[in-house]
Design an enzyme around this catalytic site. Structure first.
Site, PDB file in Angstrom:
ATOM      1  N   ARG A  68       0.849  -1.209   0.000  1.00  0.00           N
ATOM      2  CA  ARG A  68       0.000   0.000   0.000  1.00  0.00           C
ATOM      3  C   ARG A  68       0.880   1.254   0.000  1.00  0.00           C
ATOM      4  O   ARG A  68       0.496   2.301  -0.497  1.00  0.00           O
ATOM      5  CB  ARG A  68      -0.951   0.001   1.212  1.00  0.00           C
ATOM      6  CG  ARG A  68      -1.646   1.345   1.430  1.00  0.00           C
ATOM      7  CD  ARG A  68      -2.950   1.253   2.204  1.00  0.00           C
ATOM      8  NE  ARG A  68      -2.868   0.463   3.409  1.00  0.00           N
ATOM      9  CZ  ARG A  68      -2.285   0.856   4.555  1.00  0.00           C
ATOM     10  NH1 ARG A  68      -1.709   2.038   4.635  1.00  0.00           N
ATOM     11  NH2 ARG A  68      -2.275   0.057   5.609  1.00  0.00           N
ATOM     12  N   TYR A 121     -12.065  19.236 -15.471  1.00  0.00           N
ATOM     13  CA  TYR A 121     -12.742  17.951 -15.694  1.00  0.00           C
ATOM     14  C   TYR A 121     -13.920  17.810 -14.707  1.00  0.00           C
ATOM     15  O   TYR A 121     -13.818  18.244 -13.552  1.00  0.00           O
ATOM     16  CB  TYR A 121     -11.715  16.827 -15.518  1.00  0.00           C
ATOM     17  CG  TYR A 121     -12.325  15.467 -15.408  1.00  0.00           C
ATOM     18  CD1 TYR A 121     -13.004  14.895 -16.476  1.00  0.00           C
ATOM     19  CD2 TYR A 121     -12.255  14.739 -14.220  1.00  0.00           C
ATOM     20  CE1 TYR A 121     -13.594  13.651 -16.367  1.00  0.00           C
ATOM     21  CE2 TYR A 121     -12.839  13.492 -14.102  1.00  0.00           C
ATOM     22  CZ  TYR A 121     -13.513  12.959 -15.180  1.00  0.00           C
ATOM     23  OH  TYR A 121     -14.091  11.733 -15.072  1.00  0.00           O
ATOM     24  N   ASP A 193      -3.036  19.991 -14.093  1.00  0.00           N
ATOM     25  CA  ASP A 193      -3.436  18.706 -14.672  1.00  0.00           C
ATOM     26  C   ASP A 193      -2.937  18.700 -16.117  1.00  0.00           C
ATOM     27  O   ASP A 193      -3.387  19.485 -16.953  1.00  0.00           O
ATOM     28  CB  ASP A 193      -4.969  18.575 -14.606  1.00  0.00           C
ATOM     29  CG  ASP A 193      -5.468  17.229 -15.118  1.00  0.00           C
ATOM     30  OD1 ASP A 193      -4.785  16.612 -15.963  1.00  0.00           O
ATOM     31  OD2 ASP A 193      -6.557  16.791 -14.695  1.00  0.00           O
ATOM     32  N   LYS A 218      -5.432   7.836 -19.468  1.00  0.00           N
ATOM     33  CA  LYS A 218      -5.604   8.412 -20.807  1.00  0.00           C
ATOM     34  C   LYS A 218      -4.358   8.159 -21.664  1.00  0.00           C
ATOM     35  O   LYS A 218      -4.066   7.026 -21.978  1.00  0.00           O
ATOM     36  CB  LYS A 218      -5.952   9.897 -20.665  1.00  0.00           C
ATOM     37  CG  LYS A 218      -7.143  10.156 -19.726  1.00  0.00           C
ATOM     38  CD  LYS A 218      -8.397   9.504 -20.251  1.00  0.00           C
ATOM     39  CE  LYS A 218      -9.658   9.777 -19.454  1.00  0.00           C
ATOM     40  NZ  LYS A 218      -9.642   9.424 -18.043  1.00  0.00           N
TER      41      LYS A 218
HETATM   42  C1  LIG Z   1      -8.295  16.000 -17.589  1.00  0.00           C
HETATM   43  C2  LIG Z   1      -8.692  14.859 -16.733  1.00  0.00           C
HETATM   44  N1  LIG Z   1      -8.210  14.786 -15.472  1.00  0.00           N
HETATM   45  C3  LIG Z   1      -8.558  13.765 -14.651  1.00  0.00           C
HETATM   46  C4  LIG Z   1      -9.414  12.758 -15.052  1.00  0.00           C
HETATM   47  C5  LIG Z   1      -9.789  11.655 -14.088  1.00  0.00           C
HETATM   48  O1  LIG Z   1      -9.050  10.506 -14.367  1.00  0.00           O
HETATM   49  P1  LIG Z   1      -9.529   9.004 -13.995  1.00  0.00           P
HETATM   50  O2  LIG Z   1     -10.711   8.706 -14.868  1.00  0.00           O
HETATM   51  O3  LIG Z   1      -8.312   8.182 -14.306  1.00  0.00           O
HETATM   52  O4  LIG Z   1      -9.875   8.997 -12.553  1.00  0.00           O
HETATM   53  C6  LIG Z   1      -9.922  12.790 -16.344  1.00  0.00           C
HETATM   54  C7  LIG Z   1     -10.846  11.718 -16.797  1.00  0.00           C
HETATM   55  O5  LIG Z   1     -11.443  11.774 -17.851  1.00  0.00           O
HETATM   56  C8  LIG Z   1      -9.552  13.862 -17.213  1.00  0.00           C
HETATM   57  O6  LIG Z   1     -10.020  13.939 -18.462  1.00  0.00           O
END
Ligand SMILES: Cc1ncc(COP(=O)(O)O)c(C=O)c1O
Length: 403
Positions: A68, A121, A193, A218
């Protein structure tokens, strides 16, 4: 973030990203002449005596105690992404949302103020509008592209500035260097991000951010078969988030880490192809009468194209476009696409398409989406590594069927 002195390893600054994606971070974890990182499925690690065990537990000797906290396969993945982002330290999570929520909850306390934007997001937006206010964190969400207003809001005082660029799904672009400067002037931690851009196209840390994070699900994963999240940046900040994650428990699974390591070896090839395909398709879509808008930072018509040109070396694999006739046209077009998965994902080798209502902003009501400037007639189109001509032919036949 296992060994504290990772940053002191021979730095690989002279090597190109194409080389680093293949070679970075793996040597420490190889065993018995294996050329690939093993998947270590062990919950805990055993020691012959208490003194040796204690040395590892207290960080005096490199090693692992319990998965963990740290794991050899996961550590190799973290090291690869750390090097690609040019960071001092990295840690990983079960998903991108775990990376984001652990970062925010580890670094913020009741009474703190966060400045971010309306276009993050959908899951991130839910943290800002629901979960953080519930523990007494004040959140200011500014218009994403009104940089002067964002600077003013930051200058009024904040503990953390949270950026996401390009945004999902409208591909707005924020000036990372400008807003990082404003954040630091206010004494805030600046988080970016980088999921849409990837470390191939954009380096938020070099532009001034303190922390950069990814939904590894992604582009880093790239094959739509694994979930993960990674955070990289300044050592003390990453250590604080790592500690929160090791206690709250959203650790990345070793098999997922292995898949991500394997995928990262082709990251540069995939992203370069996706950059080229997306730009060509965006330009073509702009000339289609049934298409009302095309959002892609690489287009000269994009409102923040100049910022994108300054801070990105490629414009990424995701674009979005609007259709005459709104949601009804979206419903008619999507089933006609033969070369696109209709799914809530992006960044894969295959093209993936969907409306924000079922993808990035599924958590929001139509009214909330409208308030964020996300029309119901928008399609997010994540371009894969297929032949761009084949994708354009596919879009052509689907648009023709709309009449
Ligand atoms: C820009 C962005 N950040 C974070 C996330 C969240 O990621 P996860 O689906 O791996 O939790 C996404 C998901 O689509 C995203 O497009």
């Amino acid at each position: 973030m296992p060994e504290d002195d990772r940053n002191e390893q021979a730095e690989t600054g002279a090597l190109a990203p194409e080389t680093l994606t293949v070679w970075a971070g793996e040597d420490d974890s190889l065993v018995q002449g294996a050329t690939q990182v093993p998947i270590v499925y062990s919950a805990a690690y055993a020691y012959p005596d208490v003194d040796t065990w204690l040395d590892v537990a207290l960080g005096r000797t490199p090693g692992h105690i319990y998965s963990r906290n740290t794991n050899p396969t996961v550590a190799a993945l973290e090291e690869k992404v750390r090097v690609l982002e040019g960071a001092a330290a990295a840690t990983s999570f079960a998903t991108g949302m775990a990376a984001i929520s652990n970062t925010l909850f580890a670094l913020l306390s009741p009474g703190d103020r966060v400045v971010s934007v309306k276009d993050t997001y959908g899951g991130t937006n839910q943290l800002f509008t629901g979960f953080l206010p519930r523990i007494g964190v004040e959140v200011e969400l500014c218009d994403t592209t009104d940089h002067a207003r964002i600077e003013e809001t930051i200058a009024a005082g904040c503990a953390l500035v949270y950026l996401e660029t390009p945004t999902n799904p409208t591909l707005k672009v924020m000036d990372i260097a400008r807003l990082a400067k404003a954040g630091h002037a206010a004494g805030a931690v600046v988080v970016a991000d980088n999921t849409f851009a990837t470390p191939i196209n954009q380096h938020p840390l070099a532009l001034g951010a303190d922390l950069v994070l990814h939904s590894a699900t992604k582009f880093l994963g790239g094959h739509a078969d694994v979930l993960g999240g990674v955070l990289c940046g300044e050592r003390d900040l990453v250590a604080k988030v790592f500690h929160y994650r090791e206690i709250t428990g959203a650790a990345l699974d070793p098999m997922a880490a292995y898949l991500l390591i394997r995928s990262l070896k082709t990251l540069a090839l995939r992203v370069q192809r996706q950059n080229e395909n997306a730009l060509r398709i965006a330009r073509w879509l702009e000339s289609q009468p049934a298409v009302t808008t095309v959002n892609y930072p690489g287009l000269e018509s994009h409102p923040q194209h100049d910022i994108a040109r300054r801070q990105m070396s490629g414009y990424g694999g995701v674009l979005s476009f609007g259709l005459e006739g709104g949601l009804e046209s979206v419903k008619a077009l999507l089933p006609r696409l033969r070369l696109a998965r209709r799914a809530a994902n992006l960044g894969a080798v295959e093209t993936v398409a969907g409306p924000p209502a079922t993808t990035s902003h599924v958590e929001c009501t139509p009214e909330e989406r409208a308030a964020m400037g996300i029309p119901e007639g928008l399609i997010r189109y994540s371009v894969g590594i297929e032949d761009a001509g084949d994708l354009i032919a596919d879009l052509t036949q689907a648009l023709a069927a709309l009449g």
